[in-house]
Design a protein around this motif. Structure first.
Motif, short mmCIF file in Angstrom:
data_model
loop_
_atom_site.label_atom_id
_atom_site.label_comp_id
_atom_site.label_asym_id
_atom_site.label_seq_id
_atom_site.Cartn_x
_atom_site.Cartn_y
_atom_site.Cartn_z
N ALA A 73 2.32 1.53 -0.44
CA ALA A 73 2.57 2.29 0.78
C ALA A 73 1.29 2.99 1.21
CB ALA A 73 3.66 3.34 0.53
N ILE A 74 1.29 3.41 2.48
CA ILE A 74 0.12 4.08 3.02
C ILE A 74 0.56 5.34 3.74
CG2 ILE A 74 -1.12 3.88 5.21
CD1 ILE A 74 -2.63 1.60 4.15
N GLY A 75 -0.27 6.38 3.67
CA GLY A 75 0.01 7.62 4.41
C GLY A 75 -0.27 8.82 3.53
N PRO A 89 -5.33 6.84 7.40
CA PRO A 89 -4.92 5.83 6.42
C PRO A 89 -4.16 4.67 7.07
CG PRO A 89 -4.30 8.04 5.66
CD PRO A 89 -4.89 8.20 7.02
N GLU A 90 -3.28 4.99 8.05
CA GLU A 90 -2.46 3.95 8.68
C GLU A 90 -3.30 2.88 9.35
OE1 GLU A 90 -1.91 7.16 8.84
OE2 GLU A 90 0.12 7.47 8.09
N GLN A 91 -4.52 3.27 9.79
CA GLN A 91 -5.41 2.26 10.41
C GLN A 91 -5.71 1.15 9.40
OE1 GLN A 91 -8.67 4.78 11.39
NE2 GLN A 91 -7.86 5.34 13.40
N GLY A 92 -5.74 1.52 8.13
CA GLY A 92 -6.00 0.53 7.08
C GLY A 92 -4.89 -0.51 7.05
N LEU A 93 -3.65 -0.04 7.14
CA LEU A 93 -2.51 -0.95 7.11
C LEU A 93 -2.51 -1.86 8.33
CD1 LEU A 93 0.14 -1.80 5.80
CD2 LEU A 93 1.27 0.09 6.97
N LEU A 94 -2.77 -1.28 9.49
CA LEU A 94 -2.77 -2.07 10.72
C LEU A 94 -3.90 -3.09 10.70
CD1 LEU A 94 -1.83 0.55 13.48
CD2 LEU A 94 -0.37 -0.73 11.93
N ARG A 95 -5.08 -2.66 10.24
CA ARG A 95 -6.20 -3.61 10.19
C ARG A 95 -5.96 -4.71 9.19
NH1 ARG A 95 -10.87 -0.04 9.22
NH2 ARG A 95 -11.57 -1.83 8.02
N LEU A 106 9.33 -10.16 7.67
CA LEU A 106 10.74 -10.42 7.38
C LEU A 106 11.33 -9.27 6.59
CD1 LEU A 106 9.78 -13.12 8.35
CD2 LEU A 106 10.83 -14.20 6.38
N ARG A 107 12.33 -8.62 7.16
CA ARG A 107 12.96 -7.48 6.49
C ARG A 107 14.45 -7.75 6.30
NH1 ARG A 107 9.83 -2.05 8.78
NH2 ARG A 107 7.91 -2.56 7.71
N PRO A 108 14.83 -8.24 5.14
CA PRO A 108 16.24 -8.53 4.89
C PRO A 108 17.03 -7.25 4.70
CG PRO A 108 14.82 -9.50 3.18
CD PRO A 108 13.98 -8.56 3.99
N ILE A 141 2.60 -2.47 21.24
CA ILE A 141 2.01 -1.17 21.52
C ILE A 141 1.16 -0.66 20.36
CG2 ILE A 141 3.92 0.27 20.72
CD1 ILE A 141 3.59 1.80 23.47
N TYR A 142 1.36 -1.21 19.15
CA TYR A 142 0.54 -0.82 18.01
C TYR A 142 -0.92 -1.22 18.19
CZ TYR A 142 4.24 0.55 14.66
OH TYR A 142 5.25 1.18 13.99
N PHE A 143 -1.14 -2.28 18.94
CA PHE A 143 -2.50 -2.83 19.02
C PHE A 143 -3.05 -2.91 20.44
CE2 PHE A 143 -0.80 -4.44 15.02
CZ PHE A 143 -1.86 -4.21 14.15
N GLY A 245 11.10 -3.26 15.98
CA GLY A 245 11.43 -3.69 14.62
C GLY A 245 11.18 -2.59 13.60
N ASP A 246 10.13 -1.83 13.83
CA ASP A 246 9.84 -0.69 12.95
C ASP A 246 11.01 0.28 12.93
OD1 ASP A 246 8.25 1.11 11.36
OD2 ASP A 246 7.91 2.28 13.18
N ILE A 247 11.47 0.63 14.11
CA ILE A 247 12.51 1.65 14.23
C ILE A 247 13.86 1.11 13.76
CG2 ILE A 247 13.77 3.09 15.89
CD1 ILE A 247 11.13 3.09 17.59
N PHE A 274 3.64 -8.62 0.49
CA PHE A 274 4.98 -8.16 0.14
C PHE A 274 4.94 -6.66 -0.06
CE2 PHE A 274 4.33 -12.50 -0.61
CZ PHE A 274 5.50 -13.09 -0.15
N GLU A 275 5.82 -5.95 0.63
CA GLU A 275 5.80 -4.49 0.55
C GLU A 275 7.19 -3.93 0.83
OE1 GLU A 275 4.30 -2.22 3.94
OE2 GLU A 275 3.78 -4.06 4.98
N PRO A 276 7.50 -2.76 0.23
CA PRO A 276 8.74 -2.08 0.59
C PRO A 276 8.62 -1.61 2.03
CG PRO A 276 7.33 -0.62 -0.71
CD PRO A 276 6.68 -1.97 -0.71
N ILE A 277 9.75 -1.43 2.72
CA ILE A 277 9.62 -1.01 4.12
C ILE A 277 9.39 0.49 4.24
CG2 ILE A 277 11.27 -2.85 4.74
CD1 ILE A 277 12.90 -0.51 6.11
N HIS A 278 9.60 1.23 3.15
CA HIS A 278 9.47 2.69 3.25
C HIS A 278 8.01 3.12 3.18
CE1 HIS A 278 8.51 2.90 -1.00
NE2 HIS A 278 9.57 2.17 -1.27
#
Ligand code: IPM
Ligand code: MG
Length: 353
Positions: A73-75, A89-95, A106-108, A141-143, A245-247, A274-278
């Motif tokens: 996770a990031i933040g 920090p979030e810029q790292g995830l987006l980049r 994919l978020r089951p 809108i993120y990018f 999708g985020d929301i 692969f990452e948790p959505i939280h």
């Protein structure tokens, strides 16, 4: 099989929950005779502290050379209340998402029977929920540019943009997924207001022609937000743009009993991630209380992505057993029941592979 995994713990609880997933993966490797190599690399606030960059070039290289990326996770609260921070920090995830071309997330959303009473929604509403949200991850809108301020900082703007190509590729991912499932796709947009949504809908109507076996319906995002909690069993595959999708997936996580239960896979041009959505849950960092299940289930998705379906299944069976036995962290514990630590849960799941 030899598997090379880039290990990006990130911030807050990230490193702890990733460590539990590694325990489980190590046990899988031992039981099924695989060799897993881990390549740790910094990302997020941890990487800013170490290098000044939330997604350093060295980390990108580690990801590109791996078969898959396992991410925590990031933040970091140090940046959340500092609107003037130059680097976040979030810029790292987006980049990272952009650089790895991870356009389909994919978020089951499903529910383990053992947790049916943990959901704040009624059991008869959530029972049988089993859908996947395909979230577009590198556009919208993120990018979009321009983004910024003018009028001396008194006006701010973000821009939502999509090209037909960006929409088409994620739609194909969603349609192919629907073909392997119950062949029902819901395209979520706000086409009554937004031009980008009208392009999504028009593109979806065209792409649908190539998938005559899939039933497609269209839903405005506000209605979708309501339908997800009113009757979640109506969905099979949802496809939508980045921020919707985020929301919607944070909202959908309550169905499963906890935000700490939902895993995700991000697919694209290079190694899958692969990452948790939280998020990074900084208040819990270092306390051994965070729920590692979403990350452990993300590791199951990682195994399945590499074609190791039996191995992925073994992880899910073991997770289910922990839930049935009540070996759960505080977010899931029944009132008055004992809560287990992050590492207890990981130990239990690993031991029962
Ligand atoms: C997620 C997160 C991220 C996002 C944040 C941390 C930038 O909320 O993965 O859902 O908004 O994509
Ligand atoms: Mg989110």
């Amino acid at each position: 099989m030899n598997i090379k995994i880039a290990l990006l713990g990130g911030d807050g609880i990230g490193p702890e929950i990733v460590a539990e997933a590694v325990k489980v993966l190590d046990r899988v490797a031992a039981k099924f005779f695989h060799r897993i190599e881990y390549h740790p690399a910094p990302v997020g606030a941890a990487a800013i502290d170490a290098t000044g960059d939330p997604y350093p070039e060295t980390t990108h290289k580690v990801c590109c050379e791996a078969d898959a990326v396992l991410f925590g996770a990031i933040g970091d609260p140090r940046y959340d209340n500092d609107p003037a921070a130059k680097v976040r920090p979030e810029q790292g995830l987006l980049r990272m998402r952009k650089a790895l071309g991870l356009y389909a997330n994919l978020r089951p959303v499903s529910l383990f029977d053992a947790l049916i009473d943990r959901s704040p929604l009624r059991a008869d509403v959530v029972r049988g929920t089993d859908f996947v949200c395909v979230r577009e991850l590198t556009g919208g809108i993120y990018f979009g540019r321009p983004q910024g301020r003018d009028e001396g900082g008194r006006r701010a703007f973000d821009t939502c943009t999509y090209t037909v190509e960006e929409i088409e590729r994620v739609l194909h991912t969603a349609f192919r997924l629907a073909m392997r499932r119950r062949r029902h796709l819901t395209v979520v947009d706000k086409a009554n207001v937004l031009e980008t949504s009208r392009l999504w809908r028009e593109t979806a109507q065209r792409v649908a022609g190539g998938y005559p076996d899939v039933t497609v319906d269209y839903m405005f995002v506000d209605n979708a937000a309501m339908q997800i909690v009113r009757c979640p069993t109506q969905f099979d595959v949802i496809v939508t743009e980045n921020m919707f999708g985020d929301i919607l997936t944070d909202e959908a996580s309550v169905i499963s009993g906890s935000l700490g239960m939902l895993p995700s896979a991000s697919l694209g041009d290079h190694a899958a991630l692969f990452e948790p959505i939280h998020g990074s849950y900084p208040q819990a960092a270092g306390k051994n209380i965070a729920n590692p299940m979403a990350t452990i289930l993300s590791a199951a998705m990682l195994l399945e992505h590499l074609g190791l379906n039996g191995e992925g299944r073994a992880v899910r069976v073991s997770v289910n057993r922990a839930l049935v036995e009540g070996i759960v962290t505080e977010d899931l514990a029944a009132p008055g029941a004992r809560c287990y630590g992050t590492s207890d849960v990981g130990d239990y799941v690993a031991a029962h592979i």
